[in-house]
Design a protein around this motif. Sequence first.
Motif, PDB file in Angstrom:
ATOM      1  N   MET A   1      49.493  40.971  37.257  1.00 28.83           N
ATOM      2  CA  MET A   1      49.274  41.653  35.981  1.00 28.83           C
ATOM      3  C   MET A   1      49.651  43.125  36.051  1.00 28.83           C
ATOM      4  N   ILE A   2      49.563  43.721  37.244  1.00 31.24           N
ATOM      5  CA  ILE A   2      49.923  45.126  37.430  1.00 31.24           C
ATOM      6  C   ILE A   2      50.890  45.232  38.607  1.00 31.24           C
ATOM      7  N   ASP A   3      51.437  46.439  38.825  1.00 31.48           N
ATOM      8  CA  ASP A   3      52.461  46.616  39.847  1.00 31.48           C
ATOM      9  C   ASP A   3      51.925  47.142  41.175  1.00 31.48           C
ATOM     10  N   ARG A   4      50.950  48.059  41.110  1.00 33.04           N
ATOM     11  CA  ARG A   4      50.432  48.657  42.343  1.00 33.04           C
ATOM     12  C   ARG A   4      48.990  49.088  42.177  1.00 33.04           C
ATOM     13  N   VAL A   5      48.273  49.122  43.287  1.00 30.19           N
ATOM     14  CA  VAL A   5      46.961  49.759  43.348  1.00 30.19           C
ATOM     15  C   VAL A   5      47.115  50.973  44.259  1.00 30.19           C
ATOM     16  N   VAL A   6      46.775  52.154  43.751  1.00 32.89           N
ATOM     17  CA  VAL A   6      47.034  53.395  44.478  1.00 32.89           C
ATOM     18  C   VAL A   6      45.760  54.225  44.566  1.00 32.89           C
ATOM     19  N   HIS A   7      45.444  54.676  45.762  1.00 34.01           N
ATOM     20  CA  HIS A   7      44.297  55.563  45.975  1.00 34.01           C
ATOM     21  C   HIS A   7      44.527  56.876  45.239  1.00 34.01           C
TER      22      HIS A   7
ATOM     23  N   HIS B   1      52.784  49.718  35.805  1.00 32.18           N
ATOM     24  CA  HIS B   1      51.329  49.720  35.703  1.00 32.18           C
ATOM     25  C   HIS B   1      50.731  49.940  37.083  1.00 32.18           C
ATOM     26  N   ILE B   2      49.969  51.023  37.199  1.00 31.64           N
ATOM     27  CA  ILE B   2      49.278  51.373  38.438  1.00 31.64           C
ATOM     28  C   ILE B   2      47.783  51.368  38.147  1.00 31.64           C
ATOM     29  N   ALA B   3      46.988  50.941  39.116  1.00 27.69           N
ATOM     30  CA  ALA B   3      45.532  50.960  38.941  1.00 27.69           C
ATOM     31  C   ALA B   3      44.873  51.663  40.109  1.00 27.69           C
ATOM     32  N   GLU B   4      43.725  52.271  39.845  1.00 30.06           N
ATOM     33  CA  GLU B   4      42.919  52.827  40.918  1.00 30.06           C
ATOM     34  C   GLU B   4      42.139  51.693  41.592  1.00 30.06           C
TER      35      GLU B   4
END
Length: 299
Positions: free
Chosen positions: A255-261, A216-219
């Motif tokens: 809750m998620i794995d990474r935040v990526v630009h 799971h990746i989020a912006e």
Amino acid sequence: MSWLDRITPGVSKMFAKRDTPENLWMKCPISGEMVFHKDLEAGMFVTPAGHHMRIGPEHRFKFTFDGDWKTLDTPEVPKDPLKFKDDKAYTSRLSAARKKTGRDDAMAIAQGSIGGVPSTVLVQDFAFMGGSLGMAAGEAFITAADAALAERTPLIAFTAAGGARMQEGCLSLMQMPRTTLAVRDLNEAGLPYIVILTDPTTGGVTASYAMLGDVHIAEPGAMIGFAGRRVIEQTIREKLPDDFQTAEYVLEKGMIDRVVHRRDLRDVLGRMLRTLMKRGGSNTPALRRNTAPADYAED
């Protein structure tokens, strides 16, 4: 006729007001800065202050795939199965959303290459009735999963939704288990399912396929949650943190794995997919589902 037209006919036309597109300048919600549309597009619709603006499927595909991509048709579903009407008929709302976005419903599917790895990408368009999950969106998700299975590709889903579509009642809620079963088929085939959570991802979408990914990746700054902030505060009778339900907050809570630009997402996905699909070596995907649902192992 104005006095200028009477004295010098045609002169006023030289100074006629030009039509200016409403979205020529866009305001950053963080800084309040007005950003020229072309500059914003050149920066992948990320403002100088770092706010990731909502974008539609065409830009998602452009920013995600290495080059060209092939779009897949989404299935047709009954237009208004419940003959629903509130202050407007459901059919009127659908027509308005289709005219606004130029698409039949909230989902779009395409296949192309990411980091050299053939991939299937599903994009949920928040501009279409808040990206709400209905029969059409559910069928599109299953179509994308079936396409990934047929071509032996990973499935990458970009989620953006306010939840299930109330105009379809229980028929929309049925899409939660149906999409869950489609994810299970990908798991059993050993094909990676990666979710990119964008702003906002809430409600029944969060409660189903948005939180069933292998990764799971989020912006940055994306709102991620189930119920709304006000409802939660009224229920627990406490004030929530200012950054509650942001991508950074849910990352901190595991809750998620990474935040990526957004500018880095294609490279991050490419490296991840090459690892999971073992490109350069065996063509057998590295991901395998064990008997315990949350456990994964490498061959």
